[in-house]
Design a protein around this motif. Structure first.
Motif, short mmCIF file in Angstrom:
data_model
loop_
_atom_site.label_atom_id
_atom_site.label_comp_id
_atom_site.label_asym_id
_atom_site.label_seq_id
_atom_site.Cartn_x
_atom_site.Cartn_y
_atom_site.Cartn_z
N GLN A 1 1.03 -1.07 0.38
CA GLN A 1 -0.04 -0.36 -0.11
C GLN A 1 0.69 0.93 0.09
O GLN A 1 0.69 1.71 -0.98
N ALA A 2 2.07 1.38 0.87
CA ALA A 2 2.88 2.51 0.42
C ALA A 2 3.90 2.57 -0.88
O ALA A 2 3.86 3.59 -1.01
N ALA A 3 3.91 1.48 -0.88
CA ALA A 3 4.40 2.02 -1.93
C ALA A 3 3.32 2.19 -3.77
O ALA A 3 3.98 3.17 -4.69
N ALA A 4 2.45 1.61 -3.55
CA ALA A 4 1.26 2.26 -4.67
C ALA A 4 0.93 4.12 -3.86
O ALA A 4 1.31 4.40 -4.98
N VAL A 5 1.17 4.74 -2.77
CA VAL A 5 0.83 5.90 -2.50
C VAL A 5 2.27 6.15 -2.88
O VAL A 5 2.11 7.78 -3.57
N ARG A 6 3.08 5.89 -2.82
CA ARG A 6 4.59 6.98 -3.48
C ARG A 6 4.46 6.78 -5.31
O ARG A 6 4.72 7.89 -5.50
N LYS A 7 4.00 6.09 -5.82
CA LYS A 7 3.67 5.48 -6.71
C LYS A 7 2.93 6.53 -7.10
O LYS A 7 3.35 7.81 -8.52
N LYS A 8 1.15 6.59 -7.11
CA LYS A 8 0.85 7.68 -6.81
C LYS A 8 1.12 9.31 -7.12
O LYS A 8 0.68 10.06 -8.12
N LYS A 9 1.94 9.36 -5.97
CA LYS A 9 2.64 11.03 -6.01
C LYS A 9 3.69 10.88 -6.69
O LYS A 9 3.57 12.48 -7.19
N ALA A 10 4.59 10.15 -7.39
CA ALA A 10 5.28 10.22 -7.78
C ALA A 10 4.36 10.93 -9.91
O ALA A 10 5.25 11.31 -10.30
N ALA A 11 3.70 9.41 -9.57
CA ALA A 11 3.00 10.46 -10.75
C ALA A 11 2.24 11.53 -11.04
O ALA A 11 2.52 12.44 -11.81
N GLU A 12 2.02 11.92 -9.75
CA GLU A 12 1.05 12.97 -10.09
C GLU A 12 1.92 14.30 -9.90
O GLU A 12 2.20 15.54 -10.83
N LYS A 13 3.66 13.99 -9.90
CA LYS A 13 4.45 14.74 -9.44
C LYS A 13 5.24 15.55 -10.57
O LYS A 13 5.20 16.25 -11.35
N ALA A 14 4.99 14.34 -11.51
CA ALA A 14 6.05 14.45 -13.15
C ALA A 14 4.22 15.09 -13.85
O ALA A 14 4.91 15.63 -14.75
#
Length: 204
Positions: free
Chosen positions: A185-198
């Motif tokens: 779940q933490a990895a999914a949240v991190r991935k989502k944040k990184a995608a939003e930032k990009a």
């Protein structure tokens, strides 16, 4: 058990020798009580808790310890049923059970006012601060490497019984699964944040 007997004490003993149910005797007792005469009844206290005995004075009942108005040597002549005091110290199971039930209810009500942390919370805090025992770490290593049978055998050796070993293995297995789920779940949240930032950078 005999002391100097006055006219009132002789009257008491004569009244006690008669059955208390008769209205005439009861009326005489009430009149004596109204005259503030000390009356000694060597019976169980529960017998005289009714409203018709409310005005009567209960004097020393021949017991060493108790209520201030009941303890001490009786100064009037002892009645016919004085021997009932010999059994007064014995615990009546019916009454004791009722008393214990009342006590349990009272303590439960008190505890409800000041709630305490549950066992699970305490265990979680201990786990967080102290961590796992070395044998538990070894079992978790075996489970992660895919050796549940070996883990069970090792747990049985350390804990003594098959049942305890199974319980311990299931607890640690559940912990590993929960840990993996939390990490996912933490990895999914991190991935989502990184995608939003990009996407934000691309938009700029």
């Amino acid at each position: 058990f005999y002391t100097k007997t006055s006219k009132s004490s002789r009257l008491n003993s004569s009244l006690l020798s008669k059955p208390l149910q008769s209205k005439q005797v009861l009326q005489q007792l009430i009149t004596m009580a109204e005259k503030k005469t000390d009356i000694y009844y060597p019976f169980k206290q529960q017998l005289f808790h009714g409203p018709k005995y409310a005005k009567m004075n209960f004097k020393n009942q021949g017991i060493a310890r108790g209520l201030k108005t009941r303890k001490g040597k009786p100064v009037t002549r002892i009645g016919r049923y004085a021997g009932t005091f010999r059994t007064s110290g014995h615990k009546n199971p019916r009454l004791m059970n009722k008393a214990m039930a009342r006590l349990k209810l009272k303590t439960h009500e008190k505890r409800q006012k000041f709630p305490r942390p549950g066992r699970k919370f305490v265990v979680s805090v201990v786990r967080e601060t102290v961590g796992w025992a070395p044998y538990e770490k070894r079992i978790m290593e075996l489970l992660r490497s895919g050796n549940p049978k070996k883990a069970l055998k090792f747990a049985k050796k350390r804990l003594g019984t098959h049942k305890r070993a199974k319980n311990k293995r299931s607890i640690l297995d559940a912990y590993i699964a929960a840990e993996a789920k939390a990490a996912q779940q933490a990895a999914a949240v991190r991935k989502k944040k990184a995608a939003e930032k990009a996407a934000k950078r691309a938009g700029q």
